[in-house]
Design an enzyme around this catalytic site. Structure first.
Site, PDB file in Angstrom:
ATOM      1  N   ARG A  64     -50.393 208.109 -95.025  1.00 30.93           N
ATOM      2  CA  ARG A  64     -49.082 208.181 -95.653  1.00 30.93           C
ATOM      3  C   ARG A  64     -49.189 208.061 -97.174  1.00 30.93           C
ATOM      4  O   ARG A  64     -48.448 208.694 -97.925  1.00 30.93           O
ATOM      5  CB  ARG A  64     -48.200 207.066 -95.088  1.00 30.93           C
ATOM      6  CG  ARG A  64     -46.780 207.149 -95.559  1.00 30.93           C
ATOM      7  CD  ARG A  64     -45.870 206.260 -94.728  1.00 30.93           C
ATOM      8  NE  ARG A  64     -44.489 206.484 -95.115  1.00 30.93           N
ATOM      9  CZ  ARG A  64     -43.657 205.518 -95.490  1.00 30.93           C
ATOM     10  NH1 ARG A  64     -44.060 204.269 -95.501  1.00 30.93           N
ATOM     11  NH2 ARG A  64     -42.427 205.816 -95.839  1.00 30.93           N
ATOM     12  N   HIS A  68     -47.473 210.571 -99.947  1.00 31.82           N
ATOM     13  CA  HIS A  68     -46.560 210.135-101.011  1.00 31.82           C
ATOM     14  C   HIS A  68     -47.146 210.426-102.382  1.00 31.82           C
ATOM     15  O   HIS A  68     -46.430 210.800-103.310  1.00 31.82           O
ATOM     16  CB  HIS A  68     -46.248 208.639-100.866  1.00 31.82           C
ATOM     17  CG  HIS A  68     -45.250 208.350 -99.791  1.00 31.82           C
ATOM     18  ND1 HIS A  68     -44.446 207.240 -99.804  1.00 31.82           N
ATOM     19  CD2 HIS A  68     -44.918 209.029 -98.677  1.00 31.82           C
ATOM     20  CE1 HIS A  68     -43.653 207.249 -98.731  1.00 31.82           C
ATOM     21  NE2 HIS A  68     -43.937 208.319 -98.027  1.00 31.82           N
ATOM     22  N   ASN A  96     -41.420 203.025-100.510  1.00 33.29           N
ATOM     23  CA  ASN A  96     -42.813 202.601-100.309  1.00 33.29           C
ATOM     24  C   ASN A  96     -42.974 201.821 -99.014  1.00 33.29           C
ATOM     25  O   ASN A  96     -44.070 201.430 -98.661  1.00 33.29           O
ATOM     26  CB  ASN A  96     -43.299 201.740-101.482  1.00 33.29           C
ATOM     27  CG  ASN A  96     -42.746 200.327-101.437  1.00 33.29           C
ATOM     28  OD1 ASN A  96     -42.090 199.916-100.493  1.00 33.29           O
ATOM     29  ND2 ASN A  96     -43.021 199.576-102.480  1.00 33.29           N
ATOM     30  N   HIS A 193     -47.291 211.658 -87.992  1.00 31.28           N
ATOM     31  CA  HIS A 193     -46.573 210.565 -87.327  1.00 31.28           C
ATOM     32  C   HIS A 193     -47.147 210.273 -85.939  1.00 31.28           C
ATOM     33  O   HIS A 193     -46.602 209.451 -85.218  1.00 31.28           O
ATOM     34  CB  HIS A 193     -45.072 210.864 -87.256  1.00 31.28           C
ATOM     35  CG  HIS A 193     -44.387 210.739 -88.586  1.00 31.28           C
ATOM     36  ND1 HIS A 193     -43.051 211.013 -88.787  1.00 31.28           N
ATOM     37  CD2 HIS A 193     -44.866 210.360 -89.802  1.00 31.28           C
ATOM     38  CE1 HIS A 193     -42.741 210.818 -90.058  1.00 31.28           C
ATOM     39  NE2 HIS A 193     -43.832 210.427 -90.701  1.00 31.28           N
TER      40      HIS A 193
HETATM   41  C1  HEM Z   1     -41.317 215.435 -92.690  1.00 30.35           C
HETATM   42  C2  HEM Z   1     -40.841 214.550 -93.531  1.00 30.35           C
HETATM   43  C3  HEM Z   1     -41.203 213.094 -93.431  1.00 30.35           C
HETATM   44  C4  HEM Z   1     -40.325 212.065 -93.400  1.00 30.35           C
HETATM   45  C5  HEM Z   1     -38.826 212.164 -93.483  1.00 30.35           C
HETATM   46  C6  HEM Z   1     -41.099 210.860 -93.261  1.00 30.35           C
HETATM   47  C7  HEM Z   1     -40.565 209.592 -93.205  1.00 30.35           C
HETATM   48  C8  HEM Z   1     -41.259 208.482 -92.811  1.00 30.35           C
HETATM   49  C9  HEM Z   1     -40.674 207.196 -92.571  1.00 30.35           C
HETATM   50  C10 HEM Z   1     -39.220 206.838 -92.775  1.00 30.35           C
HETATM   51  C11 HEM Z   1     -41.643 206.374 -92.127  1.00 30.35           C
HETATM   52  C12 HEM Z   1     -41.498 204.919 -91.698  1.00 30.35           C
HETATM   53  C13 HEM Z   1     -41.456 204.000 -92.881  1.00 30.35           C
HETATM   54  C14 HEM Z   1     -41.086 202.614 -92.434  1.00 30.35           C
HETATM   55  O1  HEM Z   1     -40.063 202.480 -91.766  1.00 30.35           O
HETATM   56  O2  HEM Z   1     -41.823 201.685 -92.736  1.00 30.35           O
HETATM   57  C15 HEM Z   1     -42.873 207.131 -92.107  1.00 30.35           C
HETATM   58  C16 HEM Z   1     -44.085 206.639 -91.718  1.00 30.35           C
HETATM   59  C17 HEM Z   1     -45.253 207.364 -91.787  1.00 30.35           C
HETATM   60  N1  HEM Z   1     -45.406 208.613 -92.332  1.00 30.35           N
HETATM   61 FE1  HEM Z   1     -43.928 209.905 -92.711  1.00 30.35          FE
HETATM   62  N2  HEM Z   1     -42.411 211.173 -93.208  1.00 30.35           N
HETATM   63  C18 HEM Z   1     -42.536 212.536 -93.329  1.00 30.35           C
HETATM   64  C19 HEM Z   1     -43.711 213.249 -93.390  1.00 30.35           C
HETATM   65  C20 HEM Z   1     -44.969 212.679 -93.387  1.00 30.35           C
HETATM   66  C21 HEM Z   1     -46.187 213.364 -93.727  1.00 30.35           C
HETATM   67  C22 HEM Z   1     -46.255 214.816 -94.192  1.00 30.35           C
HETATM   68  C23 HEM Z   1     -47.196 212.467 -93.579  1.00 30.35           C
HETATM   69  C24 HEM Z   1     -48.661 212.650 -93.826  1.00 30.35           C
HETATM   70  C25 HEM Z   1     -49.295 213.790 -93.865  1.00 30.35           C
HETATM   71  C26 HEM Z   1     -46.605 211.241 -93.104  1.00 30.35           C
HETATM   72  C27 HEM Z   1     -47.299 210.106 -92.747  1.00 30.35           C
HETATM   73  C28 HEM Z   1     -46.723 208.953 -92.256  1.00 30.35           C
HETATM   74  C29 HEM Z   1     -47.462 207.904 -91.585  1.00 30.35           C
HETATM   75  C30 HEM Z   1     -48.941 207.923 -91.223  1.00 30.35           C
HETATM   76  C31 HEM Z   1     -46.537 206.888 -91.301  1.00 30.35           C
HETATM   77  C32 HEM Z   1     -46.824 205.544 -90.632  1.00 30.35           C
HETATM   78  C33 HEM Z   1     -47.127 204.511 -91.708  1.00 30.35           C
HETATM   79  C34 HEM Z   1     -47.591 203.169 -91.174  1.00 30.35           C
HETATM   80  O3  HEM Z   1     -47.584 202.910 -89.970  1.00 30.35           O
HETATM   81  O4  HEM Z   1     -47.988 202.337 -92.015  1.00 30.35           O
HETATM   82  N3  HEM Z   1     -45.246 211.394 -93.040  1.00 30.35           N
HETATM   83  N4  HEM Z   1     -42.608 208.409 -92.539  1.00 30.35           N
HETATM   84  C1  LIG Z   2     -42.433 198.025-102.277  1.00 32.03           C
HETATM   85  O1  LIG Z   2     -41.273 197.917-103.044  1.00 32.03           O
HETATM   86  C2  LIG Z   2     -40.671 196.638-103.011  1.00 32.03           C
HETATM   87  C3  LIG Z   2     -39.389 196.723-103.799  1.00 32.03           C
HETATM   88  O2  LIG Z   2     -38.548 197.683-103.251  1.00 32.03           O
HETATM   89  C4  LIG Z   2     -41.645 195.616-103.599  1.00 32.03           C
HETATM   90  O3  LIG Z   2     -41.085 194.317-103.529  1.00 32.03           O
HETATM   91  C5  LIG Z   2     -42.937 195.647-102.785  1.00 32.03           C
HETATM   92  O4  LIG Z   2     -43.895 194.792-103.362  1.00 32.03           O
HETATM   93  C6  LIG Z   2     -43.509 197.066-102.731  1.00 32.03           C
HETATM   94  N1  LIG Z   2     -44.617 197.104-101.805  1.00 32.03           N
HETATM   95  C7  LIG Z   2     -45.839 197.501-102.177  1.00 32.03           C
HETATM   96  C8  LIG Z   2     -46.846 197.492-101.102  1.00 32.03           C
HETATM   97  O5  LIG Z   2     -46.115 197.858-103.294  1.00 32.03           O
END
Ligand code: HEM
Ligand SMILES: *[C@@H]1O[C@H](CO)[C@@H](O)[C@H](O)[C@H]1NC(C)=O
Ligand SMILES: *[C@@H]1O[C@H](CO)[C@@H](O)[C@H](O)[C@H]1NC(C)=O
Length: 316
Positions: A64, A68, A96, A193
């Protein structure tokens, strides 16, 4: 299976070759560090593997992080910069949430600075670490060109360009299109995902109405997760640490976690792609690796447009 593997090797080679051609023109190349830091790739891989053996859930964080990084200001490690007293960095945006793995990048950077000071950029480390994390989790192996320089700008307001989890398929197609990806590549990249989790705050808006695109038992699962609070984690698919095609199968069962996930199956235009990847993991792997190489080249900085940071958290 053997045939699929054979095909994937051939395609990986093609990606390498086309990446190399692109690279030469753009100043990136597959063997960029061969003279200046010959063990760079293996140093990064070893550090990533060791960290993921300790905590396999961070593979998702590294993948991720690369996404980003590349979608804001290009793949230039802007995501790694800490805020300063005059500047609030991308990192501190609410988007983030759950970005993890910064320490792994720091460890790799430290070791590389010992071996070849001032040579390997943080942007390349992120790109390679993400690639290594995919492979560690059971995904495809692929090569990426190197030579990205690190950027000097990281602003919280730039993160508005990241996709929101409430986007529908046409909005996702448009947003990814702005970065040069077609619908199929967008669906393949969303397959990241297959790793990791979302927090309740990212999907709780779905639970207030009955959603015809959500399986009713899965709705109960999500509600149960959210009963533990906004930061409670819901895996995107049943195997959060394995890179596989079960994410697409979850969408087929109307058990996608985010609106932006389920919309890929709910929408006519992308449903066929989801079904294809759900049926054929090898096809998903091929498309994913190609799209990841393409993502790793987004708005790359070269020459004096960037620098090689000494510390990934600070500009020089
Ligand atoms: C299609 C549009 C995308 C949206 C709207 C999106 C949105 C999100 C959101 C909201 C989360 C969860 C964050 C949280 O609640 O903590 C997430 C997690 C994640 N996203 Fe996406 N994402 C997108 C595309 C991608 C792409 C292109 C990648 C990588 C190539 C990616 C990789 C990941 C991964 C690996 C996680 C899990 C992170 C973790 O478990 O620490 N995402 N994403
Ligand atoms: C993500 O952003 C929050 C503020 O929105 C901050 O407090 C936090 O430290 C940040 N997390 C990382 C891993 O940088
Ligand atoms: C997607 O969202 C946009 C903006 O909210 C809206 O105009 C469009 O009708 C939506 N498309 C679908 C298929 O729901």
């Amino acid at each position: 299976m053997a045939l699929a593997y054979f095909l994937s090797v051939i395609l990986a080679m093609e990606v390498m070759v086309s990446g190399y051609r692109f690279g030469e023109a753009g100043g990136l190349s597959m063997n960029y560090y061969i003279m200046t830091c010959p063990f760079a790739e293996s140093v990064i891989k070893d550090i990533v593997n060791r960290a993921l053996q300790d905590d396999p859930t961070v593979a998702a964080g590294l993948v991720r992080m690369h996404f980003h990084d590349c979608f804001i200001e290009g793949c230039d490690a802007s995501i790694l910069l800490d805020s300063t007293k005059d500047n609030t960095a991308e990192k501190d945006s609410p988007a983030n949430l759950s970005l993890r793995g910064y320490e792994i990048i720091d460890d790799a950077k430290e070791e590389l600075e010992r071996q070849c000071p001032g040579v390997v950029s943080c942007a390349d480390i992120v790109a390679m670490a993400s690639r290594d994390a995919v492979f560690f989790a059971g995904g495809p192996v692929y090569d990426i060109p190197q030579g990205r320089k690190d950027g000097r700008r990281s602003k919280i307001q730039d993160t508005i360009n990241l996709p929101s989890p409430s986007l529908n398929a046409s909005e996702l197609i448009r947003l990814f299109g702005q970065h040069g990806f077609n619908a199929q590549e967008m669906v393949a990249l969303s397959g990241a995902h297959t790793l990791g989790v979302a927090r309740c705050s990212s999907f709780k808006s779905r639970l207030t109405n009955v959603d015809p695109n959500m399986d009713s038992n899965f709705a109960k699962t999500l509600s149960k997760t959210c009963s533990a609070g906004d930061t409670a984690e819901q895996p995107f698919d049943p195997t959060r640490n394995s890179f596989d095609n079960l994410y697409y199968n979850a969408l087929q069962r109307k058990s996608g976690v985010l609106i932006s996930d389920q919309t890929l199956f709910a929408t006519q235009r992308t449903r066929g792609i989801v079904n294809g990847y759900g049926l054929n993991q090898a096809m998903f792997f091929l498309d994913f690796q190609q799209a990841m190489v393409k993502m790793s080249l987004l708005d790359v900085k070269e020459g004096s447009n960037g620098e090689v940071r000494n510390n990934c958290r600070k500009i020089n």
